[in-house]
Design a protein around this motif. Structure first.
Motif, PDB file in Angstrom:
ATOM      1  N   LYS A  94       0.832  -1.210   0.000  1.00  0.00           N
ATOM      2  CA  LYS A  94       0.000   0.000   0.000  1.00  0.00           C
ATOM      3  C   LYS A  94       0.862   1.253   0.000  1.00  0.00           C
ATOM      4  O   LYS A  94       0.594   2.207  -0.736  1.00  0.00           O
ATOM      5  CB  LYS A  94      -0.933  -0.010   1.216  1.00  0.00           C
ATOM      6  CG  LYS A  94      -2.036  -1.052   1.129  1.00  0.00           C
ATOM      7  CD  LYS A  94      -2.848  -1.121   2.423  1.00  0.00           C
ATOM      8  CE  LYS A  94      -3.893  -2.233   2.347  1.00  0.00           C
ATOM      9  NZ  LYS A  94      -4.597  -2.418   3.648  1.00  0.00           N
ATOM     10  N   ILE A  95       1.908   1.260   0.834  1.00  0.00           N
ATOM     11  CA  ILE A  95       2.799   2.421   0.857  1.00  0.00           C
ATOM     12  C   ILE A  95       3.477   2.588  -0.492  1.00  0.00           C
ATOM     13  O   ILE A  95       3.586   3.707  -1.018  1.00  0.00           O
ATOM     14  CB  ILE A  95       3.859   2.279   1.970  1.00  0.00           C
ATOM     15  CG1 ILE A  95       3.203   2.328   3.341  1.00  0.00           C
ATOM     16  CG2 ILE A  95       4.904   3.382   1.860  1.00  0.00           C
ATOM     17  CD1 ILE A  95       4.173   2.193   4.501  1.00  0.00           C
ATOM     18  N   HIS A 155       2.500   1.623  -3.534  1.00  0.00           N
ATOM     19  CA  HIS A 155       1.587   2.124  -4.567  1.00  0.00           C
ATOM     20  C   HIS A 155       1.127   3.548  -4.270  1.00  0.00           C
ATOM     21  O   HIS A 155       0.826   4.305  -5.205  1.00  0.00           O
ATOM     22  CB  HIS A 155       0.389   1.183  -4.702  1.00  0.00           C
ATOM     23  CG  HIS A 155       0.713  -0.109  -5.392  1.00  0.00           C
ATOM     24  ND1 HIS A 155       1.342  -0.164  -6.619  1.00  0.00           N
ATOM     25  CD2 HIS A 155       0.512  -1.402  -5.028  1.00  0.00           C
ATOM     26  CE1 HIS A 155       1.512  -1.421  -6.977  1.00  0.00           C
ATOM     27  NE2 HIS A 155       1.024  -2.193  -6.025  1.00  0.00           N
ATOM     28  N   ASP A 156       1.099   3.937  -3.002  1.00  0.00           N
ATOM     29  CA  ASP A 156       0.764   5.319  -2.652  1.00  0.00           C
ATOM     30  C   ASP A 156       1.917   6.276  -2.930  1.00  0.00           C
ATOM     31  O   ASP A 156       1.775   7.485  -2.737  1.00  0.00           O
ATOM     32  CB  ASP A 156       0.380   5.416  -1.165  1.00  0.00           C
ATOM     33  CG  ASP A 156      -1.002   4.847  -0.881  1.00  0.00           C
ATOM     34  OD1 ASP A 156      -1.758   4.626  -1.851  1.00  0.00           O
ATOM     35  OD2 ASP A 156      -1.325   4.612   0.301  1.00  0.00           O
ATOM     36  N   SER A 157       3.057   5.738  -3.376  1.00  0.00           N
ATOM     37  CA  SER A 157       4.250   6.558  -3.632  1.00  0.00           C
ATOM     38  C   SER A 157       4.524   6.744  -5.123  1.00  0.00           C
ATOM     39  O   SER A 157       5.618   7.186  -5.504  1.00  0.00           O
ATOM     40  CB  SER A 157       5.477   5.902  -2.957  1.00  0.00           C
ATOM     41  OG  SER A 157       5.246   5.689  -1.585  1.00  0.00           O
ATOM     42  N   ASP A 158       3.547   6.424  -5.946  1.00  0.00           N
ATOM     43  CA  ASP A 158       3.678   6.554  -7.397  1.00  0.00           C
ATOM     44  C   ASP A 158       3.857   8.027  -7.774  1.00  0.00           C
ATOM     45  O   ASP A 158       2.972   8.854  -7.527  1.00  0.00           O
ATOM     46  CB  ASP A 158       2.431   5.977  -8.073  1.00  0.00           C
ATOM     47  CG  ASP A 158       2.544   5.927  -9.589  1.00  0.00           C
ATOM     48  OD1 ASP A 158       3.448   6.585 -10.154  1.00  0.00           O
ATOM     49  OD2 ASP A 158       1.716   5.243 -10.221  1.00  0.00           O
ATOM     50  N   LYS A 170       1.184  10.050  -9.679  1.00  0.00           N
ATOM     51  CA  LYS A 170      -0.114  10.336  -9.061  1.00  0.00           C
ATOM     52  C   LYS A 170       0.114  11.254  -7.862  1.00  0.00           C
ATOM     53  O   LYS A 170       0.534  10.801  -6.794  1.00  0.00           O
ATOM     54  CB  LYS A 170      -0.804   9.036  -8.625  1.00  0.00           C
ATOM     55  CG  LYS A 170      -1.103   8.098  -9.793  1.00  0.00           C
ATOM     56  CD  LYS A 170      -1.675   6.772  -9.313  1.00  0.00           C
ATOM     57  CE  LYS A 170      -1.918   5.831 -10.488  1.00  0.00           C
ATOM     58  NZ  LYS A 170      -2.396   4.499 -10.043  1.00  0.00           N
ATOM     59  N   ASN A 204      -1.179  14.880  -5.477  1.00  0.00           N
ATOM     60  CA  ASN A 204      -2.283  15.758  -5.118  1.00  0.00           C
ATOM     61  C   ASN A 204      -1.989  17.180  -5.588  1.00  0.00           C
ATOM     62  O   ASN A 204      -0.971  17.426  -6.244  1.00  0.00           O
ATOM     63  CB  ASN A 204      -2.557  15.714  -3.607  1.00  0.00           C
ATOM     64  CG  ASN A 204      -1.343  16.159  -2.781  1.00  0.00           C
ATOM     65  OD1 ASN A 204      -0.488  16.918  -3.254  1.00  0.00           O
ATOM     66  ND2 ASN A 204      -1.266  15.696  -1.545  1.00  0.00           N
ATOM     67  N   THR A 230       2.871  12.897  -3.556  1.00  0.00           N
ATOM     68  CA  THR A 230       2.197  11.602  -3.659  1.00  0.00           C
ATOM     69  C   THR A 230       1.383  11.376  -2.391  1.00  0.00           C
ATOM     70  O   THR A 230       1.525  12.100  -1.399  1.00  0.00           O
ATOM     71  CB  THR A 230       3.209  10.463  -3.822  1.00  0.00           C
ATOM     72  OG1 THR A 230       4.013  10.379  -2.636  1.00  0.00           O
ATOM     73  CG2 THR A 230       4.109  10.697  -5.031  1.00  0.00           C
ATOM     74  N   LYS A 231       0.538  10.354  -2.409  1.00  0.00           N
ATOM     75  CA  LYS A 231      -0.321  10.088  -1.257  1.00  0.00           C
ATOM     76  C   LYS A 231       0.488   9.789  -0.005  1.00  0.00           C
ATOM     77  O   LYS A 231       0.143  10.218   1.098  1.00  0.00           O
ATOM     78  CB  LYS A 231      -1.254   8.916  -1.578  1.00  0.00           C
ATOM     79  CG  LYS A 231      -2.360   8.703  -0.565  1.00  0.00           C
ATOM     80  CD  LYS A 231      -3.329   7.635  -1.051  1.00  0.00           C
ATOM     81  CE  LYS A 231      -4.451   7.403  -0.036  1.00  0.00           C
ATOM     82  NZ  LYS A 231      -5.413   6.369  -0.515  1.00  0.00           N
ATOM     83  N   SER A 232       1.587   9.071  -0.145  1.00  0.00           N
ATOM     84  CA  SER A 232       2.433   8.739   1.002  1.00  0.00           C
ATOM     85  C   SER A 232       3.453   9.831   1.292  1.00  0.00           C
ATOM     86  O   SER A 232       3.991   9.905   2.396  1.00  0.00           O
ATOM     87  CB  SER A 232       3.173   7.428   0.753  1.00  0.00           C
ATOM     88  OG  SER A 232       4.177   7.606  -0.226  1.00  0.00           O
ATOM     89  N   ARG A 275     -12.878   5.641   3.400  1.00  0.00           N
ATOM     90  CA  ARG A 275     -12.273   4.427   2.854  1.00  0.00           C
ATOM     91  C   ARG A 275     -13.331   3.437   2.376  1.00  0.00           C
ATOM     92  O   ARG A 275     -13.212   2.244   2.547  1.00  0.00           O
ATOM     93  CB  ARG A 275     -11.387   3.756   3.908  1.00  0.00           C
ATOM     94  CG  ARG A 275     -10.083   4.477   4.148  1.00  0.00           C
ATOM     95  CD  ARG A 275      -9.194   3.672   5.064  1.00  0.00           C
ATOM     96  NE  ARG A 275      -9.267   4.142   6.424  1.00  0.00           N
ATOM     97  CZ  ARG A 275      -8.753   3.487   7.460  1.00  0.00           C
ATOM     98  NH1 ARG A 275      -8.169   2.333   7.282  1.00  0.00           N
ATOM     99  NH2 ARG A 275      -8.838   3.968   8.672  1.00  0.00           N
TER     100      ARG A 275
END
Length: 737
Positions: free
Chosen positions: A346-347, A349-352, A355, A357, A362-364, A542
């Motif tokens: 999850k971390i 893929h959240d670091s792509d 992608k 904001n 990234t999300k992470s 979520r």
């Protein structure tokens, strides 16, 4: 022919712009918003621009003269014997002044290389390494002595330098293969940065406290001890500490003699910087300010420890308000998903980096990097540090002088072939030495409901097939924005739909109108399955995704048979957007949909718009047995045990017949890896997390509805067959009663 995809040289900036700014040395170290590149050059000039998995990094401009030795490859510079005798800055102070002069240029050059990086001739090519990489190669001591130069590590350090330079970034999340050197490289970077920083703190975490301590005592401390005196700050405490390495001025003991003599104490300057490690836990380093956090073996945190929870805590240790003041170097191979791998996945893929904001993060907050095993596999690196991908046509030798007579790809495939009969061993090999991200996150087979062998065969085939050439991402739209007219498909990298087949123009938008109700015109070609949702938002943010899958039947039309041609797994901002997306897909393909009716808003949306004919009735009941709601909107409740079993059996049937290596030697045409991975993890007793499995299973049931037809009760009436008998005495016959 193997083609590497780890990085490429790009030209996102006009050459005139580069030349103009190079001339005035106007390029600044850090993220350049106008050109959307990260500049790691500290000379004011840039050269080649690398795209490393989506991150655009501008290297320094190559100098006119590049250092070259006799062998034209990296060799560690010999440390002058006279200087090697000096262990501390105090020894240098006692060194005769007349002899210091000859070493000033040497020491200055080492500081320049440490700061700006280093260019050298490597096999005839000018090659740049960052200052961190130079310190690792030149001054770090590892288990085998001096590290070898490797092209994979060069790209790793370039990526890491970009993470440090980019003010939007918290660091890197590195998905690696076993024995790639991450622990030593991150230890070397810790010492490198700590010996440059004042009033700072550097921390180490691993999968356990014992592992973090071992990394500290066996890697960090020896590297620090091995530094030359001119890089080594004043150290407090023991030479080989067990818990904290402190670069600060030791406390000086005041004696009565010193006070009586009124002797002036010498003022020493220390960094007041420390390196330490913590026991593994969700709240490790909570509330502390860090300049660098090393997260080693982060894909192996097992319950109750959770790397996701810890990262949420330690992320705040690296910032002051919105300003990022520290970085994290996170790296690991992945455990099985239920042994810590899922949280790390999850971390990752959240670091792509593609992608982000609206703050550009990234999300992470991290940047993801994956270096395939073929770049960094021991025994398949030539003397110039380059990987030997394919079997060489001429003699190629490694750094140790050993002949390399087979390519790493062939060697890896031979290993895989030998493990085909042991799926758990094969998956462990994939996780340890992954060639793709899918390999790195392979799960164990023992907990899977379906045939994991065939699922992973299909995933491997898709990866080798370069899925982007088969699957198109895009969006559906009403022509000219007018609803209930014609729908068109538009390729869009930000779209929510993935499609592998688009029908011919004469098959598109086939809608039949009967008594004011619209029906699908391509019902004979295929059908959709849908796992819907009713509420736009959820309290925790979520909520599960909406999911839609399209599947073809066997037909005489120009359509691939028994193929999943559409995947949609998303949760748009509102449920209404999702409903309209589903409706447009059904209209474009002219196919019916079987959806869950326990979340009925989607089906009411279809009915209100006149598309009740598109909503299939549950196939396991005749019309007269349907409930009032089921007659009104169609759909199927997916809650009873019978339906659950039938749904799982439908997926199992499809996997066995149409996924992975088939009987004729070809591979299945299921190109959607996200759905394949969802099948691999599917739990029939906990289905809420498996949106893709729910909708894909409903699509299979919709295309095979005849299998679920109820069998009508037959009432058998006994036939009264009797044969009359007659008495034939006399002139007339009479029946015998």
């Amino acid at each position: 022919m193997y083609e590497q995809t780890l990085y490429k040289i790009i030209e996102p900036v006009r050459q005139n712009t580069i030349l103009r700014l190079n001339k005035s040395k106007k390029w600044k170290y850090g993220y350049d918003k106008e050109t959307d590149i990260v500049v790691i050059s500290k000379t004011g000039q840039i050269g080649e621009i690398y795209d490393i998995q989506g991150l655009k990094v501008a290297l320094p401009k190559a100098p006119k003269e590049v250092y070259s030795n006799d062998k034209k490859k990296w060799q560690r510079f010999e440390y002058p014997k006279e200087l090697s005798k000096l262990k501390t800055i105090f020894d240098w102070r006692d060194y005769p002044e007349e002899q210091k002069e000859q070493w000033y240029d040497y020491i200055d050059e080492e500081f320049n290389r440490r700061d700006q990086g280093f260019w050298f001739n490597n096999g005839g090519e000018p090659t740049y390494i960052t200052g961190s990489h130079y310190m690792y190669l030149q001054w770090s001591k590892i288990d085998v002595g001096a590290p070898d130069f490797r092209e994979a590590n060069r790209l790793f350090f370039i990526f890491w330098e970009a993470c440090k330079a980019d003010a939007r970034c918290y660091g890197m999340c590195y998905l690696k293969n076993r024995r790639s050197g991450f622990s030593f490289m991150s230890s070397a970077e810790t010492v490198h940065l700590a010996t440059l920083s004042s009033d700072s703190r550097f921390g180490i975490l691993s999968k356990s406290g014992a592992d973090a301590k071992k990394m500290f005592t066996d890697k960090v401390v020896p590297i620090s001890i091995n530094y030359p005196f001119f890089f080594k700050p004043i150290q407090d405490g023991m030479d080989r500490p067990k818990s904290e390495l402190a670069y600060r001025v030791p406390a000086s003991k005041l004696t009565r003699r010193k006070i009586a003599s009124k002797e002036k104490a010498e003022e020493l300057v220390g960094l007041d910087t420390t390196i330490d490690w913590k026991n593994t836990g969700d709240n490790s380093y909570d509330g502390e300010k860090l300049d660098l956090l090393i997260h080693d073996e982060s894909g192996k945190w097992e319950k109750p420890d959770n790397i996701l929870n810890n990262w949420r805590v330690t992320k705040t240790c690296l910032r002051l308000g919105s300003r990022i003041v520290g970085k994290c170097m996170m790296g690991s191979t992945s455990n099985a998903l239920d042994k810590g791998g899922d949280n790390y996945k999850k971390i990752y893929h959240d670091s792509d980096v593609t992608k982000r904001n609206r703050n550009g993060q990234t999300k992470s907050g991290l940047y993801a990097l994956f270096i395939p095993m073929e770049w960094n596999f021991e025994g398949f690196i030539d003397e110039y540090g380059r990987p030997v991908f394919t079997t060489p046509e001429r003699d190629v030798y490694g750094p140790d002088g050993e002949l390399i007579d087979i390519g790493v790809i062939d060697h890896w495939e031979n290993e895989v072939d030998g493990l085909k009969d042991d799926q758990d061993a094969l998956n462990e090999f994939y996780r340890q030495f992954p060639r793709t991200e899918e390999h790195a996150f392979r799960d164990e087979t023992k907990n899977s409901l379906f045939n994991l062998t065939k699922i992973y065969e299909q995933i491997d085939y898709n990866e080798g097939n370069r899925n982007s050439s088969v699957v198109t991402t895009g969006s559906f739209q009403w022509v000219n924005g007018v609803k209930d007219t014609q729908v068109v498909f538009t390729p869009d990298p930000n779209g929510r739909f993935k499609v592998s087949w688009v029908p011919d123009r004469n098959l598109q938008n086939r809608v039949i109108l009967k008594n004011g109700i619209k029906y699908p015109g391509n019902e004979h070609i295929g059908a959709f399955g849908c796992d819907s949702y009713d509420i736009s938002g959820t309290v925790d943010g979520r909520g599960s995704n909406g999911s839609l899958h399209g599947l073809t039947k066997f037909s005489m039309e120009s359509a691939p048979a028994n193929t999943f041609f559409l995947e949609y797994i998303a949760r748009p901002q509102t449920a209404e957007i999702f409903f309209e997306d589903v409706l447009m897909a059904c209209v474009f393909y002219g196919m019916p949909i079987l959806a869950e009716n326990n979340k009925p808003r989607l089906l009411y949306h279809f009915k209100r718009r006149g598309y009740r004919g598109f909503s299939m009735n549950r196939p396991d009941k005749v019309w007269n047995k349907l409930s009032t709601t089921e007659k009104e909107i169609g759909g199927m409740p997916n809650s009873s045990e019978d339906i659950k079993q039938a749904h799982a059996a439908a997926i199992e049937m499809y996997i066995n017949d149409h996924v992975g290596l088939l009987n004729d030697g070809t591979y299945g045409t299921m190109y959607f890896n996200e759905t394949l991975n969802d099948w691999a993890k599917f739990n029939i007793n906990s289905r809420t997390k498996h949106d893709a499995s729910i909708s894909s299973g409903l699509a299979v049931m919709a295309c095979n509805r005849n299998l679920y037809k109820p069998v009508a009760d037959k009432k058998v009436n006994k036939l009264n067959i009797s044969i009359a008998r007659y008495r034939n005495d006399g002139y007339t016959s009479s029946i015998i009663e």
